[in-house]
Scaffold this active site. Sequence first.
Site, PDB file in Angstrom:
ATOM      1  N   LYS A  79       0.862  -1.200   0.000  1.00  0.00           N
ATOM      2  CA  LYS A  79       0.000   0.000   0.000  1.00  0.00           C
ATOM      3  C   LYS A  79       0.884   1.230   0.000  1.00  0.00           C
ATOM      4  O   LYS A  79       1.842   1.303   0.765  1.00  0.00           O
ATOM      5  CB  LYS A  79      -0.858   0.018   1.281  1.00  0.00           C
ATOM      6  N   LYS A 137       5.511   1.903  -2.757  1.00  0.00           N
ATOM      7  CA  LYS A 137       5.484   3.280  -3.244  1.00  0.00           C
ATOM      8  C   LYS A 137       5.854   3.294  -4.704  1.00  0.00           C
ATOM      9  O   LYS A 137       6.619   2.441  -5.170  1.00  0.00           O
ATOM     10  CB  LYS A 137       6.505   4.117  -2.485  1.00  0.00           C
ATOM     11  N   THR A 167      -5.053  13.303   5.912  1.00  0.00           N
ATOM     12  CA  THR A 167      -3.680  13.400   6.410  1.00  0.00           C
ATOM     13  C   THR A 167      -3.556  14.617   7.331  1.00  0.00           C
ATOM     14  O   THR A 167      -3.033  14.513   8.451  1.00  0.00           O
ATOM     15  CB  THR A 167      -2.669  13.483   5.242  1.00  0.00           C
TER      16      THR A 167
END
Length: 413
Positions: A66, A102, A186
């Site tokens: 992820k 990533k 975030t």
Amino acid sequence: MSLFEMAKIPMEKASKLINLDPNAKAVIEQPERTVEVSIPVRMDDGTTKVFTGYRSLNSTILGPGKGGVRFHQNVCLDEVKTLGFWMTCKCAIAGLPYGGGKGGVIVDPRKVSTGELERITRGYIDRIAPLIGEKKDIPAPDMNTNAQIMAWMMDEFSKINCQYCPGFITGKAVSMGGSLGRTSATGRGVITAVCEILKKKGIAIKDATVAIQGFGNVGSWTAKCAKAAGLKIVAISDISGGLVDPNGFDPDKLEAYAKTNKGVIAGYPGAKAISGEAVLEQDVTVLIPAAMELQITGKNANNIKAKIVVEAANGPTDSDADVILEKKGIPVVPDVLANGGGVTVSYFEWVQNLYRYFWTEEEVVERQEKMMVKAFNKIYDAAEKYHTTMRVGAYIVALEALAEPIKMRGIIG
Ligand code: GLU
């Protein structure tokens, strides 16, 4: 030292403190797979340009990979590998059933047209399609990528697989199967971390001032959530430089101004202009680097006057600065904890996609808060128990989560 080597320093410290099996450490230390792809793209002028992209699958110990995809002119293999490693730790700390990964493409998105950007995005997915999927590795937004780019990625992947595939990617628009509360997640989580550390340090929110470096997705939402929490933002910056106002900024007004000013905050009326670097050195309660890697370094860490640093960006503090800040007694709430709100709500999005059943924004916000406070306390307690920093505490929590499955799966004896 490479970024990847630097990133492993706190993990090294954590593994010594908990006497981690060196075999387990060896497994965790390297990504499972890293690929480099070449993406031929027809440019608007009729020429074909070949772009380079990467995807690093760091770990699938706790679940599928992820992590976001970054579009930036300085993307490189070392950076992608490092960011993937941080994702593994971030997901383990947050208690998500994910490994880490990533991706990135070397491109300055400001220098290509919208059509070219779309073709780069689709070409990247064509190349990595065999390696990604809702049970394999799940991309998301990162620097310079957004819901529109996620939509193109989802469309391309759905075409390749001849089926509707919302669960293979997160950070989508709500109309595309995204989750309410994902765009702000975030920043909201960063402010949860700020409020928790202030509580631990006995500082009232009404007495706290903050400086934020960065006004992109993470920086602007951090600012909005700071305001909503009652924190006073006295300094802020973006690529155009920094601003200070002892009376505090209203992030909504700042954003509205930037929209009329080519997207930047320079020249905002009523504020004093300073350099972007000077924003890091303001005498504030909490400094929030929310831009990119390696901003607080051995060179400027001695000038940091904030009482606390909360890392909204990935890797904003280098290893020399870490030592200096520790000596100065400035606690750092590390990136892998403080910015984990994004991937936490990505997880909620994925769950909603798998169930085809959607939650209210209140549910998302409440569950995110609960998970982040739990992770915060786990890390704070680990740091206290082992007399170490919260960064090393975070790696202790991550390594403890990873060690047993590595052994039980039989990867080590
Ligand atoms: N790019 C974000 C991060 O670095 C979010 C990743 C995700 O949602 O998968 O945490």
